[in-house]
Design an enzyme around this catalytic site. Structure first.
Site, PDB file in Angstrom:
ATOM      1  N   TYR A   1      32.860  36.972  58.208  1.00  0.00           N
ATOM      2  CA  TYR A   1      33.658  38.196  58.320  1.00  0.00           C
ATOM      3  C   TYR A   1      33.316  38.932  59.617  1.00  0.00           C
ATOM      4  O   TYR A   1      34.200  39.381  60.361  1.00  0.00           O
ATOM      5  CB  TYR A   1      33.383  39.070  57.097  1.00  0.00           C
ATOM      6  CG  TYR A   1      34.163  40.364  57.028  1.00  0.00           C
ATOM      7  CD1 TYR A   1      35.481  40.386  56.574  1.00  0.00           C
ATOM      8  CD2 TYR A   1      33.574  41.583  57.395  1.00  0.00           C
ATOM      9  CE1 TYR A   1      36.190  41.580  56.486  1.00  0.00           C
ATOM     10  CE2 TYR A   1      34.273  42.775  57.316  1.00  0.00           C
ATOM     11  CZ  TYR A   1      35.579  42.772  56.854  1.00  0.00           C
ATOM     12  OH  TYR A   1      36.271  43.964  56.779  1.00  0.00           O
TER      13      TYR A   1
ATOM     14  N   SER B   1      36.656  46.337  61.922  1.00  0.00           N
ATOM     15  CA  SER B   1      35.613  46.833  61.023  1.00  0.00           C
ATOM     16  C   SER B   1      34.370  47.074  61.863  1.00  0.00           C
ATOM     17  O   SER B   1      34.158  46.385  62.875  1.00  0.00           O
ATOM     18  CB  SER B   1      35.299  45.779  59.952  1.00  0.00           C
ATOM     19  OG  SER B   1      34.051  46.053  59.326  1.00  0.00           O
TER      20      SER B   1
HETATM   21  N1  LIG Z   1      37.696  48.987  52.580  1.00  0.00           N
HETATM   22  C1  LIG Z   1      36.818  49.066  53.582  1.00  0.00           C
HETATM   23  O1  LIG Z   1      35.759  49.671  53.477  1.00  0.00           O
HETATM   24  C2  LIG Z   1      37.140  48.429  54.915  1.00  0.00           C
HETATM   25  C3  LIG Z   1      36.295  48.694  55.994  1.00  0.00           C
HETATM   26  C4  LIG Z   1      36.568  48.123  57.227  1.00  0.00           C
HETATM   27  C5  LIG Z   1      37.669  47.309  57.381  1.00  0.00           C
HETATM   28  N2  LIG Z   1      38.462  47.040  56.323  1.00  0.00           N
HETATM   29  C6  LIG Z   1      39.613  46.163  56.562  1.00  0.00           C
HETATM   30  O2  LIG Z   1      40.775  46.814  56.076  1.00  0.00           O
HETATM   31  C7  LIG Z   1      41.734  45.840  55.694  1.00  0.00           C
HETATM   32  C8  LIG Z   1      42.212  46.140  54.279  1.00  0.00           C
HETATM   33  O3  LIG Z   1      41.106  46.029  53.388  1.00  0.00           O
HETATM   34  P1  LIG Z   1      41.087  46.703  51.928  1.00  0.00           P
HETATM   35  O4  LIG Z   1      39.741  47.253  51.735  1.00  0.00           O
HETATM   36  O5  LIG Z   1      42.265  47.570  51.751  1.00  0.00           O
HETATM   37  O6  LIG Z   1      41.182  45.388  51.001  1.00  0.00           O
HETATM   38  P2  LIG Z   1      42.253  44.940  49.899  1.00  0.00           P
HETATM   39  O7  LIG Z   1      42.593  46.054  48.973  1.00  0.00           O
HETATM   40  O8  LIG Z   1      41.708  43.662  49.318  1.00  0.00           O
HETATM   41  O9  LIG Z   1      43.539  44.617  50.748  1.00  0.00           O
HETATM   42  C9  LIG Z   1      43.676  43.452  51.481  1.00  0.00           C
HETATM   43  C10 LIG Z   1      45.159  43.197  51.676  1.00  0.00           C
HETATM   44  O10 LIG Z   1      45.309  42.019  52.480  1.00  0.00           O
HETATM   45  C11 LIG Z   1      46.318  41.228  51.891  1.00  0.00           C
HETATM   46  N3  LIG Z   1      46.118  39.831  52.236  1.00  0.00           N
HETATM   47  C12 LIG Z   1      45.023  39.058  52.028  1.00  0.00           C
HETATM   48  N4  LIG Z   1      45.261  37.804  52.453  1.00  0.00           N
HETATM   49  C13 LIG Z   1      46.533  37.787  52.938  1.00  0.00           C
HETATM   50  C14 LIG Z   1      47.353  36.782  53.513  1.00  0.00           C
HETATM   51  N5  LIG Z   1      46.916  35.518  53.657  1.00  0.00           N
HETATM   52  N6  LIG Z   1      48.591  37.117  53.907  1.00  0.00           N
HETATM   53  C15 LIG Z   1      49.050  38.378  53.761  1.00  0.00           C
HETATM   54  N7  LIG Z   1      48.332  39.375  53.214  1.00  0.00           N
HETATM   55  C16 LIG Z   1      47.073  39.066  52.807  1.00  0.00           C
HETATM   56  C17 LIG Z   1      46.219  41.479  50.391  1.00  0.00           C
HETATM   57  O11 LIG Z   1      47.485  41.270  49.782  1.00  0.00           O
HETATM   58  P3  LIG Z   1      47.925  39.979  48.943  1.00  0.00           P
HETATM   59  O12 LIG Z   1      46.716  39.499  48.201  1.00  0.00           O
HETATM   60  O13 LIG Z   1      49.012  40.527  48.068  1.00  0.00           O
HETATM   61  O14 LIG Z   1      48.442  39.022  49.960  1.00  0.00           O
HETATM   62  C18 LIG Z   1      45.895  42.959  50.365  1.00  0.00           C
HETATM   63  O15 LIG Z   1      47.077  43.724  50.381  1.00  0.00           O
HETATM   64  C19 LIG Z   1      41.048  44.479  55.847  1.00  0.00           C
HETATM   65  O16 LIG Z   1      41.387  43.907  57.090  1.00  0.00           O
HETATM   66  C20 LIG Z   1      39.570  44.836  55.828  1.00  0.00           C
HETATM   67  O17 LIG Z   1      38.786  43.882  56.503  1.00  0.00           O
HETATM   68  C21 LIG Z   1      38.234  47.575  55.084  1.00  0.00           C
END
Ligand SMILES: NC(=O)c1ccc[n+]([C@@H]2O[C@H](COP(=O)([O-])OP(=O)(O)OC[C@H]3O[C@@H](n4cnc5c(N)ncnc54)[C@H](OP(=O)(O)O)[C@@H]3O)[C@@H](O)[C@H]2O)c1
Length: 255
Positions: A159, A146
């Site tokens: 984070y 990120s």
């Molecule tokens: N959206 C943004 O703007 C953004 C920007 C920069 C980086 N990111 C990064 O992109 C990634 C995805 O984020 P997102 O925005 O798509 O969020 P999200 O929709 O909340 O997705 C997060 C995913 O991680 C899984 N997860 C959480 N804890 C877990 C665990 N202990 N074991 C296995 N799976 C786990 C969740 O699935 P379950 O709950 O089913 O396990 C979910 O599928 C993250 O690493 C985030 O930091 C996002």
């Protein structure tokens, strides 16, 4: 080199594929010809996406995974290998966040964020690399970092620390595993619009944040497709230890 269809014959495991970016990545990579294994804790959501992908002719599987539990990581790789074969490409995408002033972060909250976003990525990467080395195959690991691992914002100290650690881990693993033909790179998104954050970006605070992005817009999940396909495919054969930032210029915003 054309990137469409460039993942034909590759087996890809995507962590955190039950929602958001991970679910989107699974679709993008499946449509590029990969066999995809979707992993997360919420199995019913994974099954829905797998059914939709199979209906479109993608070879897709679901495995339960909690990245904080090493036994679960081993079991997920066992199941993924049985279903798809040796995993060539891992997308270390599972991640969680919380918005809390540093003075108020409990030890439990700190541990949850670090265990998921940093230690979990190491456990998954190590499991993948051990299996690739044993199979005598090269492979590719993409760590989803990120821009908060490169700059800071308020109330996200855990984070930001975890994502900065993930970037440094990416470089350290790239150094150690190049000899096994395993490439390790980071994809570093800026603010990407998803179901979870869409409402926030309608608020005054959300709109003000968008004004600080040089392109004056949020990223869409599709903005990550090209960079993701590049890092997963042989088009990036000479890239390892790189951090690919996809943020509409947010990191270079004026101080
Ligand atoms: N959206 C943004 O703007 C953004 C920007 C920069 C980086 N990111 C990064 O992109 C990634 C995805 O984020 P997102 O925005 O798509 O969020 P999200 O929709 O909340 O997705 C997060 C995913 O991680 C899984 N997860 C959480 N804890 C877990 C665990 N202990 N074991 C296995 N799976 C786990 C969740 O699935 P379950 O709950 O089913 O396990 C979910 O599928 C993250 O690493 C985030 O930091 C996002």
């Amino acid at each position: 080199m054309a990137l469409t269809g460039s993942l034909q014959g590759k087996n890809v495991l995507i962590t955190g594929a039950s929602s958001g970016l991970g679910q989107h990545f699974a679709t993008t990579l499946g449509e590029a010809g990969a066999s995809v294994v979707l992993a997360a804790r919420r199995d019913s959501l994974l099954q829905e996406t797998v059914a939709a992908l199979r209906a479109r002719g993608v070879n897709a599987h679901a495995v339960p995974l909690d990245v904080r539990d090493p036994a679960s990581v081993t079991a997920a790789f066992d199941a993924a290998t049985s279903a798809a074969g040796v995993i060539d490409v891992v997308i270390n995408n599972a991640g969680i966040t919380a918005t809390t002033p540093a003075l108020d972060i409990s030890h439990d909250e700190w541990s949850r964020i670090l265990d998921t976003n940093l230690t979990g990525c190491f456990t998954v990467a190590q499991q993948a690399a051990r299996r690739l080395k044993a199979a005598g195959r090269g492979g590719t690991i993409v760590n989803v970092a990120s821009i908060l691992g490169q700059r800071v914002a308020g109330m996200l100290s855990h984070y930001a620390a975890a994502k900065a650690g993930l970037i440094q881990l990416t470089q350290a693993l790239a150094l150690e595993w190049a000899r096994y033909r395993i490439r390790v790179n980071a994809l570093s998104p800026g603010y990407i619009e998803t179901d979870l954050n869409r409402d926030f970006f309608q608020t005054d605070a959300g709109k003000a944040l968008i004004q600080r992005i040089p392109q004056r817009r949020l990223g869409q999940m599709s903005d990550l497709d090209g960079p993701l396909l590049l890092l997963c495919s042989d088009a990036s054969a000479y890239m390892t230890g790189s951090v690919l930032t996809v943020d509409g210029g947010h990191l270079v915003s004026s101080l």
